[in-house]
Design an enzyme around this catalytic site. Structure first.
Site, PDB file in Angstrom:
ATOM      1  N   ASN A   9       0.876  -1.180   0.000  1.00  0.00           N
ATOM      2  CA  ASN A   9       0.000   0.000   0.000  1.00  0.00           C
ATOM      3  C   ASN A   9       0.911   1.228   0.000  1.00  0.00           C
ATOM      4  OD1 ASN A   9      -1.798   2.046   0.557  1.00  0.00           O
ATOM      5  ND2 ASN A   9      -2.267   1.358   2.644  1.00  0.00           N
ATOM      6  N   TRP A  10       1.015   1.865  -1.164  1.00  0.00           N
ATOM      7  CA  TRP A  10       1.975   2.974  -1.293  1.00  0.00           C
ATOM      8  C   TRP A  10       1.456   4.264  -0.670  1.00  0.00           C
ATOM      9  CZ3 TRP A  10       4.011   2.468  -7.066  1.00  0.00           C
ATOM     10  CH2 TRP A  10       4.661   1.228  -7.199  1.00  0.00           C
ATOM     11  N   LYS A  11       0.187   4.295  -0.321  1.00  0.00           N
ATOM     12  CA  LYS A  11      -0.423   5.499   0.261  1.00  0.00           C
ATOM     13  C   LYS A  11      -0.166   6.716  -0.639  1.00  0.00           C
ATOM     14  CE  LYS A  11      -0.170   3.289   4.727  1.00  0.00           C
ATOM     15  NZ  LYS A  11      -0.107   3.389   6.184  1.00  0.00           N
ATOM     16  N   HIS A  95      -9.588   1.085   5.201  1.00  0.00           N
ATOM     17  CA  HIS A  95      -8.290   1.318   5.853  1.00  0.00           C
ATOM     18  C   HIS A  95      -8.481   2.307   7.007  1.00  0.00           C
ATOM     19  CE1 HIS A  95      -4.206   2.612   6.583  1.00  0.00           C
ATOM     20  NE2 HIS A  95      -3.811   1.510   5.967  1.00  0.00           N
ATOM     21  N   GLU A  97      -6.817   4.745   7.972  1.00  0.00           N
ATOM     22  CA  GLU A  97      -6.581   6.155   7.634  1.00  0.00           C
ATOM     23  C   GLU A  97      -7.805   6.754   6.933  1.00  0.00           C
ATOM     24  OE1 GLU A  97      -2.796   5.621   5.662  1.00  0.00           O
ATOM     25  OE2 GLU A  97      -1.924   5.063   7.592  1.00  0.00           O
ATOM     26  N   GLU A 167      -5.285  -4.969  10.805  1.00  0.00           N
ATOM     27  CA  GLU A 167      -4.286  -3.917  10.966  1.00  0.00           C
ATOM     28  C   GLU A 167      -4.560  -3.133  12.246  1.00  0.00           C
ATOM     29  OE1 GLU A 167      -2.302  -2.751   7.015  1.00  0.00           O
ATOM     30  OE2 GLU A 167      -4.092  -1.552   7.247  1.00  0.00           O
ATOM     31  N   GLY A 173       2.352   2.411  10.686  1.00  0.00           N
ATOM     32  CA  GLY A 173       3.268   3.529  10.484  1.00  0.00           C
ATOM     33  C   GLY A 173       4.031   3.942  11.732  1.00  0.00           C
ATOM     34  N   SER A 212       3.423  -1.907  10.395  1.00  0.00           N
ATOM     35  CA  SER A 212       4.873  -1.957  10.581  1.00  0.00           C
ATOM     36  C   SER A 212       5.478  -3.315  10.242  1.00  0.00           C
ATOM     37  CB  SER A 212       5.258  -1.533  12.011  1.00  0.00           C
ATOM     38  OG  SER A 212       4.865  -0.194  12.241  1.00  0.00           O
ATOM     39  N   GLY A 233       2.812  -1.148   4.312  1.00  0.00           N
ATOM     40  CA  GLY A 233       2.839   0.263   3.942  1.00  0.00           C
ATOM     41  C   GLY A 233       4.263   0.712   3.656  1.00  0.00           C
ATOM     42  N   GLY A 234       4.886   1.357   4.646  1.00  0.00           N
ATOM     43  CA  GLY A 234       6.211   1.956   4.471  1.00  0.00           C
ATOM     44  C   GLY A 234       7.230   1.032   3.813  1.00  0.00           C
TER      45      GLY A 234
HETATM   46  P1  PGA Z   1       2.784   0.390   7.617  1.00  0.00           P
HETATM   47  O1  PGA Z   1       1.315   0.561   6.999  1.00  0.00           O
HETATM   48  O2  PGA Z   1       3.329  -0.918   7.080  1.00  0.00           O
HETATM   49  O3  PGA Z   1       3.554   1.578   7.141  1.00  0.00           O
HETATM   50  O4  PGA Z   1       2.622   0.345   9.093  1.00  0.00           O
HETATM   51  C1  PGA Z   1       0.463  -0.542   6.817  1.00  0.00           C
HETATM   52  C2  PGA Z   1      -0.845  -0.087   6.247  1.00  0.00           C
HETATM   53  O5  PGA Z   1      -1.296   1.007   6.595  1.00  0.00           O
HETATM   54  O6  PGA Z   1      -1.463  -0.774   5.410  1.00  0.00           O
END
Ligand code: PGA
Length: 253
Positions: A9-11, A95, A97, A167, A173, A212, A233-234
């Site tokens: 997930n590149w956000k 998600h 966010e 999640e 994050g 994470s 994500g990251g």
């Molecule tokens: P993260 O994000 O790996 O940066 O914690 C995961 C996600 O939000 O899908």
């Protein structure tokens, strides 16, 4: 045993050039890894088509990070599931966010889920508790409530299009991942919840861990009970790190 699924997930990250370079490298890794792992990426909306062009011919799956809850019309800034279905095979829904930054309620999450499925997209439904909810001993109730709300009226014939991502909000994050035991426990709760709802037809629904996740903790998560893959994500923004996670999933399968 489901073939593991690793999703990046590149956000709201990457320039167009970074996106195409990263995707080309991931596609190469996916081709080398063969059929023992399924891999998807969710670039920002405007990069989906150019990145899709770059990876065409590979088995890397293109996904979106969200879709609109409505079908079409006067919804400035929204992108419909049908539009996405012309350039993607799946989308994330719910998600944390989106839930927190855009006030997405359980009802909106359910509407989006159904729009996406109606348009022919597969869905990764994200669920997870906040740190306060975990502290209050409410984690599994919260997750089961989110699941129940999103899957109200869900027909079992659609289960082949569904993946659940657990999640925990406090792990996203932050650099502080859940433990593999936390992930296994909650995935087992989710697995039981699905089988109560849909019986054994739900065994093929993958359950991912996200929050994470990185190349160091991936082996433990991938070995955890009822964890069928990772939503990353990251760490998905580095071709080296994401590549090792893909290889780890492929080799362990
Ligand atoms: P993260 O994000 O790996 O940066 O914690 C995961 C996600 O939000 O899908």
């Amino acid at each position: 045993m489901n073939t593991p699924l690793i999703v990046g997930n590149w956000k709201m990250n990457t320039s167009l050039e970074e996106a195409t370079t990263l995707a080309a490298s991931i596609a190469q890794t996916v081709n080398n890894a063969g059929a023992s792992v399924v891999v998807g990426i969710c670039p920002p909306y405007p990069w989906i088509v150019p990145v899709g062009d770059i990876v065409r011919g590979s088995s890397l799956r293109m996904g979106a990070q969200d879709c609109a809850s409505t079908e079409s019309g006067a919804h400035t800034g929204d992108v419909s599931a049908a539009m996405l279905a012309s350039c993607c095979s799946f989308t994330l829904i719910g998600h944390s966010e989106r839930r927190s930054n855009h006030q997405e309620t359980d009802d909106i999450v359910r509407q989006k889920l159904n729009r996406a499925l109606d348009a022919g997209l597969d869905v990764i439904l994200c669920v997870g508790e906040s740190s306060a909810q975990r502290g209050a001993g409410e984690a599994s109730n919260v997750v089961q409530h989110q699941l129940g709300a999103a899957l109200e009226g869900f027909e079992s014939s659609r289960l082949t299009s569904l993946t659940i991502a657990y999640e925990p909000v406090w792990a996203i994050g932050t650099g502080v991942a859940a433990t593999e035991d936390d992930a296994a426990q909650m995935s087992t709760v989710i697995r039981h919840n699905l089988s109560e709802r849909f019986e054994s037809t739900s065994d093929s629904v993958r359950i991912l861990y996200g929050g994470s996740a990185n190349d160091r903790n991936a082996p433990a998560f991938l070995a955890a009970n009822n964890v069928d893959g990772l939503l990353v994500g990251g760490a998905s923004l580095s071709s080296d790190t994401f590549g090792s996670m893909i290889r780890c999933a492929a080799n362990g399968a």
